[in-house]
Design an enzyme around this catalytic site. Structure first.
Site, PDB file in Angstrom:
ATOM      1  N   TYR A  75      25.713  -1.622   2.528  1.00  0.00           N
ATOM      2  CA  TYR A  75      26.079  -1.538   3.881  1.00  0.00           C
ATOM      3  C   TYR A  75      27.503  -1.180   3.432  1.00  0.00           C
ATOM      4  O   TYR A  75      28.327  -1.813   2.996  1.00  0.00           O
ATOM      5  CB  TYR A  75      25.984  -2.355   4.980  1.00  0.00           C
TER       6      TYR A  75
ATOM      7  N   SER B 108      18.786  -6.509  -0.304  1.00  0.00           N
ATOM      8  CA  SER B 108      19.675  -6.148   0.925  1.00  0.00           C
ATOM      9  C   SER B 108      21.167  -6.828   0.944  1.00  0.00           C
ATOM     10  O   SER B 108      21.264  -7.984   0.414  1.00  0.00           O
ATOM     11  CB  SER B 108      18.790  -6.352   2.260  1.00  0.00           C
TER      12      SER B 108
ATOM     13  N   LYS C  39      19.596   6.187   1.285  1.00  0.00           N
ATOM     14  CA  LYS C  39      18.311   5.820   2.193  1.00  0.00           C
ATOM     15  C   LYS C  39      18.760   6.413   3.711  1.00  0.00           C
ATOM     16  O   LYS C  39      19.706   5.884   3.911  1.00  0.00           O
ATOM     17  CB  LYS C  39      18.119   4.334   1.961  1.00  0.00           C
TER      18      LYS C  39
ATOM     19  N   HIS D 283      14.398   3.892   8.820  1.00  0.00           N
ATOM     20  CA  HIS D 283      14.679   2.562   8.926  1.00  0.00           C
ATOM     21  C   HIS D 283      13.501   1.624   9.413  1.00  0.00           C
ATOM     22  O   HIS D 283      13.706   0.737  10.397  1.00  0.00           O
ATOM     23  CB  HIS D 283      15.979   2.333   9.719  1.00  0.00           C
TER      24      HIS D 283
ATOM     25  N   THR E  29      22.642   2.702   2.126  1.00  0.00           N
ATOM     26  CA  THR E  29      22.043   3.017   3.437  1.00  0.00           C
ATOM     27  C   THR E  29      22.849   3.941   4.472  1.00  0.00           C
ATOM     28  O   THR E  29      23.938   3.482   4.839  1.00  0.00           O
ATOM     29  CB  THR E  29      21.609   1.618   4.286  1.00  0.00           C
TER      30      THR E  29
HETATM   31  C1  GLV Z   1      18.731  -4.398   8.690  1.00  0.00           C
HETATM   32  O1  GLV Z   1      18.547  -3.488   7.753  1.00  0.00           O
HETATM   33  C2  GLV Z   1      17.835  -4.206   9.809  1.00  0.00           C
HETATM   34  O2  GLV Z   1      17.313  -3.214  10.029  1.00  0.00           O
HETATM   35  O3  GLV Z   1      17.629  -5.310  10.519  1.00  0.00           O
END
Ligand code: GLV
Length: 381
Positions: free
Chosen positions: A130, A107, A252, A276, A156
């Site tokens: 991100y 991530s 995603k 998510h 994402t």
């Molecule tokens: C980060 O991607 C979260 O969902 O906290």
């Protein structure tokens, strides 16, 4: 507890070992958590066809995701603050995934940096991006992922604004934890975790700290996303990222057929059907309930993966039967990591492999590549 046999066992162990604010961070959804719950509940509504007296020898779960070999159709999902479930968590999880033979996705909001993970792995991992308002920072991040030889970029699309997770606000979540009475009490009851954390220098957002400027509070995911993430992110930006990256691209956070068609139009290599983990739009449908519709819409144009609610090999099998080329686990590996470090991640992967293998056999199949809807007794959506 004796040897953990299920992901639920690992969750119990993780809860005992990880300070509350970080356990809660992993185990939470937005607002009422209805979508978080639906992700798991909808898997349970799908029933499997029991088949008997078929040859069950020589089984294989081997497959490919975006052309890369995987020992089973499961990747480790990008999860924020993984290095707060266990010291150096991303490095440990990446090593476990590499040894097991499944993709690991790092991530942007990780504790260990891209370079940290590259330093302990020998095969390419995937990097999740991100997109910030500061495009220079995004370009540098993509450049760092390229330099680390990441073999896919996972953009994402469903977190331009952070969904509200009540537990995080109540716990005062930050990395590293702030010295308040509440956090002190949470840490004091988890001495082993504290000891291990004192043994590493990686306690902040490793991809950000030292690489970004003009941020008021670098320890707060909430502050960082509110100030820095780009709420204007658009399909044009995806095309810009694709050109800049020049390699395999996965989008995603697709949960809608129209968005799936737009994603396929970009020429990306795969989409992840995802909400998510129920952490963003509470009230959205479960990922698995949307998978068949999205496969019907774009399954012949783009590889379709899914995440959200997978807690067992049975769930993986159901997703594959409905057409997913690959699946992702987030919380299951985080529970393993929190419970037992790298061995816990390996345990989570073994639990899922074993369940997947035996369930596939009992459905009368020997090769995951031949699994399709015919193994399902019903599809309730
Ligand atoms: C980060 O991607 C979260 O969902 O906290």
């Amino acid at each position: 507890m004796s040897k953990p046999l299920t992901i639920a066992d690992l969750k119990i162990l993780a809860r005992r070992r990880v300070p509350k604010m970080f356990f809660d961070y992993a185990d939470s959804g937005a607002w009422t958590e209805s979508t978080y719950r639906a992700n798991e509940d909808d898997f349970a509504k799908i029933k499997l066809r029991q088949r008997v007296l078929v040859d069950m020898t020589n089984r294989t779960l081997e497959t490919t995701m975006i052309g890369e070999k995987a020992m089973m159709p499961v990747a480790l999902a990008p999860t924020g603050m993984t290095g707060m479930q266990h010291a150096d968590g991303e490095m440990l999880a990446a090593k476990a995934a590499e040894e097991f033979g499944v993709p690991f996705t790092l991530s942007t909001m990780s504790i260990c940096s891209i370079e940290d993970v590259a330093s302990v792995t020998s095969k390419p991992f995937w990097f999740q991006l991100y997109v910030m308002k500061d495009r220079g920072f995004v370009e540098r991040l993509i450049g760092r992922a390229k330099a680390a030889k990441c073999s896919a970029l996972v953009v994402t699309a469903d977190l331009q604004i952070l969904g509200q997770r009540h537990k995080d606000l109540r716990n005062g979540l930050s990395a590293p934890p702030k010295w308040t009475l509440k956090s002190f009490m949470q840490l004091a009851t988890r001495p082993q975790w504290c000891l291990e954390m004192l043994g590493t220098k990686r306690r902040g957002f490793g991809n950000i700290v030292g690489h970004a400027s003009n941020v008021s509070d670098l320890s707060s995911l909430g502050a960082w996303t509110a100030e820095q993430f780009d709420p204007k992110l658009s399909w044009d930006d995806i095309r810009w990222i694709k050109d800049l990256w020049g390699g395999k691209l996965i989008i995603k956070g697709i949960l809608d057929e129209e968005d799936a068609r737009a994603a396929a139009d970009t020429g990306a290599d795969a989409i992840i059907v995802s909400n998510h983990g129920g952490r963003q739009l509470d009230g959205a449908p479960s990922s698995i309930s949307m998978l068949p519709k999205i496969i019907d819409a774009v399954g012949d144009r783009i590889e379709v993966h899914v995440d959200g609610g997978i807690r067992s090999g049975q769930d993986v099998l159901k997703a594959v039967a409905l057409g997913a080329r690959g699946t992702y686990i987030g919380r299951p590996f985080l529970y393993g990591l929190g419970a037992m470090g790298k061995d816990g991640v390996t345990t989570a992967l073994n639990v899922i492999r074993n369940e997947l293998d035996i369930t596939m056999a009992l459905c009368g199949k020997r090769d995951i590549q031949t699994v399709d809807r015919s193994i399902l007794a019903n599809v309730p959506f």
